[in-house]
Scaffold this active site. Sequence first.
Site, short mmCIF file in Angstrom:
data_model
loop_
_atom_site.label_atom_id
_atom_site.label_comp_id
_atom_site.label_asym_id
_atom_site.label_seq_id
_atom_site.Cartn_x
_atom_site.Cartn_y
_atom_site.Cartn_z
N GLY A 1 27.38 -38.09 -22.86
CA GLY A 1 26.36 -38.08 -23.89
C GLY A 1 25.25 -39.10 -23.70
CG HIS A 2 25.33 -42.56 -24.19
ND1 HIS A 2 26.53 -42.18 -24.72
CD2 HIS A 2 24.61 -43.04 -25.23
CE1 HIS A 2 26.55 -42.46 -26.00
NE2 HIS A 2 25.40 -42.98 -26.33
CE1 TYR A 3 20.49 -41.64 -24.65
CE2 TYR A 3 20.62 -43.22 -22.87
CZ TYR A 3 20.51 -42.95 -24.20
OH TYR A 3 20.44 -43.97 -25.10
N PRO B 1 22.77 -40.18 -16.53
CG PRO B 1 24.67 -39.92 -15.23
CD PRO B 1 23.28 -39.41 -15.42
CB ILE B 2 22.29 -45.08 -18.59
CG1 ILE B 2 22.10 -46.57 -18.35
CG2 ILE B 2 22.00 -44.69 -20.00
CD1 ILE B 2 20.64 -46.99 -18.46
#
Length: 134
Positions: free
Chosen positions: A43-45, A49-50
């Site tokens: 979900g991030h992102y 992704p992070i």
Amino acid sequence: MSGATATVVSPVAARIVVESRTGEGLASRATAELREKEPVFAGHYPGFPIFPGVCVLECVRRAALDADPASAPGTLAAVESARFSGAVYPGDTLQLALTWQHTGTAWRCKATATTSRGPAARVRLRFEPPGGAR
């Protein structure tokens, strides 16, 4: 509910490994290998992704509890400061360096988090003894 202890569910699946600590426990080093399958990356992102800053804080909290210099584990009472200076990505190994200072009845933990690219965060946490002063 008097006397009950809260169970903290971590949003971070990574295993935190305390690799070294001084004899008195006032300094320690730990790592967290952040695999691509870490649930929070979904979900991030999407597409980029992070690892969220709150999850970096969680890695520090877990490392601090595993390397606690006090006679009994404390409870996180405050995030006194947090400065994020670099992104953390899937596949990174988070290197954590922690130092402890006793302040009255509490313990202050200062920590730095780095990746192979350099600094990611500097944080200061305060832990209080369970149920009050020790």
